[in-house]
Design a protein around this motif. Structure first.
Motif, PDB file in Angstrom:
ATOM      1  N   LEU A  77      39.381  54.255  37.750  1.00  0.00           N
ATOM      2  CA  LEU A  77      39.526  52.904  37.403  1.00  0.00           C
ATOM      3  C   LEU A  77      39.858  51.870  38.768  1.00  0.00           C
ATOM      4  O   LEU A  77      39.283  51.024  38.995  1.00  0.00           O
ATOM      5  CB  LEU A  77      40.502  52.497  36.126  1.00  0.00           C
ATOM      6  N   ALA A  81      37.450  49.017  40.409  1.00  0.00           N
ATOM      7  CA  ALA A  81      38.217  47.767  40.763  1.00  0.00           C
ATOM      8  C   ALA A  81      38.088  47.432  42.077  1.00  0.00           C
ATOM      9  O   ALA A  81      37.722  46.239  42.682  1.00  0.00           O
ATOM     10  CB  ALA A  81      39.383  47.595  40.162  1.00  0.00           C
ATOM     11  N   ARG A 140      49.016  51.905  32.574  1.00  0.00           N
ATOM     12  CA  ARG A 140      47.706  51.333  33.302  1.00  0.00           C
ATOM     13  C   ARG A 140      46.578  51.569  32.523  1.00  0.00           C
ATOM     14  O   ARG A 140      45.494  50.766  32.318  1.00  0.00           O
ATOM     15  CB  ARG A 140      47.542  52.474  34.363  1.00  0.00           C
ATOM     16  N   GLU A 144      47.497  47.928  30.293  1.00  0.00           N
ATOM     17  CA  GLU A 144      47.440  46.689  31.512  1.00  0.00           C
ATOM     18  C   GLU A 144      46.337  45.665  31.051  1.00  0.00           C
ATOM     19  O   GLU A 144      46.563  44.441  31.495  1.00  0.00           O
ATOM     20  CB  GLU A 144      47.305  47.204  32.731  1.00  0.00           C
ATOM     21  N   LYS A 145      45.212  46.040  30.808  1.00  0.00           N
ATOM     22  CA  LYS A 145      44.066  45.011  30.418  1.00  0.00           C
ATOM     23  C   LYS A 145      44.356  44.280  29.303  1.00  0.00           C
ATOM     24  O   LYS A 145      43.794  43.157  29.189  1.00  0.00           O
ATOM     25  CB  LYS A 145      42.800  45.923  30.202  1.00  0.00           C
ATOM     26  N   LEU A 146      45.261  44.550  28.512  1.00  0.00           N
ATOM     27  CA  LEU A 146      45.653  43.573  27.296  1.00  0.00           C
ATOM     28  C   LEU A 146      46.933  43.088  27.547  1.00  0.00           C
ATOM     29  O   LEU A 146      47.568  42.715  26.500  1.00  0.00           O
ATOM     30  CB  LEU A 146      45.753  44.730  26.085  1.00  0.00           C
ATOM     31  N   SER A 244      52.137  43.235  36.427  1.00  0.00           N
ATOM     32  CA  SER A 244      51.551  44.451  36.296  1.00  0.00           C
ATOM     33  C   SER A 244      52.333  45.468  36.804  1.00  0.00           C
ATOM     34  O   SER A 244      52.729  46.496  36.228  1.00  0.00           O
ATOM     35  CB  SER A 244      50.169  44.458  37.052  1.00  0.00           C
TER      36      SER A 244
END
Length: 346
Positions: A77, A81, A140, A144-146, A244
């Motif tokens: 990931l 990114a 992670r 993290e994305k939420l 983060s």
């Protein structure tokens, strides 16, 4: 009930309360920084105890392979990114190396050391090195994305992570229970009260860890960054603090505390792959006393939960879990009447 029985129950309750206090502090920390009600906290307790049990048997624990798998996913990931941001290949390789270096090193040491029967202390340190990195990796991949989602969404994700880790625990460790050897076999008697060396270790380590956490939050830059993120996430971002990184650090501390708790209680009770859930849930009940915000209140709540469980097991052993978990209802009602109703994000 005479004084001797009451003193024995109080000692047992205080011992369990010390463990619940550590888990309550971890729960409060994670919620304050990330707004995640971390239900899988208990899984790290089970993983810590059972990973040590596997090392005692001379077997490479399954948590090593889980660590590698999660690290590979996180590295993939991060590489994607970095590529989307147009970074050069050298920067992408560096980002991947940062994620994979520690898991690969820990896996190599674990494979080499498993059959060599290291001393208990060295195996315990290796256990912490295996389980602790799972916390940031779970954050992670799952959270993290939420990070800006509602508390309800994060709670649903926590339930999913809990079931996933519990199922993996069954795969890694099987349905058989394990009890680890004690770190100190000495016994001290005072009348009818007998204090084991393991109990003393639990008290000493718990107090030392609480003091260390206090100094970490008060004296270190990273600790102050976590406090700032807990107070105001947006303000922390505006001041240049990575929320983060703060989330990963809080999950790393929670995983460390959970694994250490598993090492401490492993010699006192038989641990199964799903035992950690009940232990973590009692830590959550203690955290509710502090409103998921106050560390001292959570620690006092943990002591009360431990004593209530101990005396409840004496008077009604079949209902001791019911007594402990029913306690959360009046506490929630009291806090609801005290603070009124607020919006979810407040």
């Amino acid at each position: 009930m005479d004084f001797s029985i009451a003193s024995i129950l109080m000692l047992d309750g205080a011992t369990n309360g010390a463990i619940y206090a550590l888990l309550a502090l971890a729960t409060v920390l994670v919620f304050a920084v990330t707004r995640v009600i971390f239900i899988p906290q208990g899984e790290f307790v089970a993983y810590g105890a059972l990973t040590l049990a596997m090392l005692q048997l001379g077997v490479v624990p399954g948590t090593v392979w889980l660590l590698l798998a999660l690290a590979l996913l996180a590295a993939l990931l991060d590489a994607v990114a970095a590529a989307r941001r147009g970074l050069p290949p050298a920067a992408i390789a560096l980002a991947v190396a940062k994620v994979l270096l520690w898991p690969l090193l820990v896996a190599a040491v674990s494979v080499w050391a498993a059959a060599r029967q290291w001393p208990l202390g060295m195996q315990s340190l290796l256990t912490l090195a295996i389980v602790t990195p799972l916390g940031p990796l779970v954050y992670r991949l799952a959270y993290e994305k939420l990070a800006d989602a509602s508390v309800l969404v994060l709670l649903i994700v926590s339930v999913g992570v809990h079931f996933a880790l519990t199922g993996l625990g069954l795969v890694f460790f099987g349905a058989e229970g394990f009890r680890n050897p004690s770190f100190w076999d000495a016994r001290f008697s005072a009348g009818a009260l007998t204090l084991s060396g393991q109990t003393l270790i639990i008290f000493m380590v718990s107090v030392a860890l609480m003091i260390a956490l206090f100094l970490f939050f008060e004296r270190t830059l990273r600790g102050k960054a976590l406090r700032a993120t807990a107070v105001n996430r947006l303000g922390a971002r505006l001041m240049g603090i990575s929320t983060s990184a703060a989330g990963k650090l809080s999950f790393g501390l929670a995983a460390f505390i959970g694994a250490l708790s598993g090492l401490l209680i492993g010699p006192t009770t038989t641990m199964f792959y799903d035992t950690g859930f009940l232990i973590g849930l009692k830590g959550f009940v203690a955290a509710i006393f502090g409103g998921l915000a106050s560390y001292p209140a959570a620690a006092l709540g943990a002591l009360f939960v431990g004593l209530l469980e101990s005396f409840g097991s004496f008077w009604a052993s079949a209902f001791k879990e019911v007594i402990v978990f029913t306690l959360i209802i009046p506490v929630l009602l009291w806090r609801s009447f005290q603070h009124g109703h607020a919006d979810e994000e407040e």
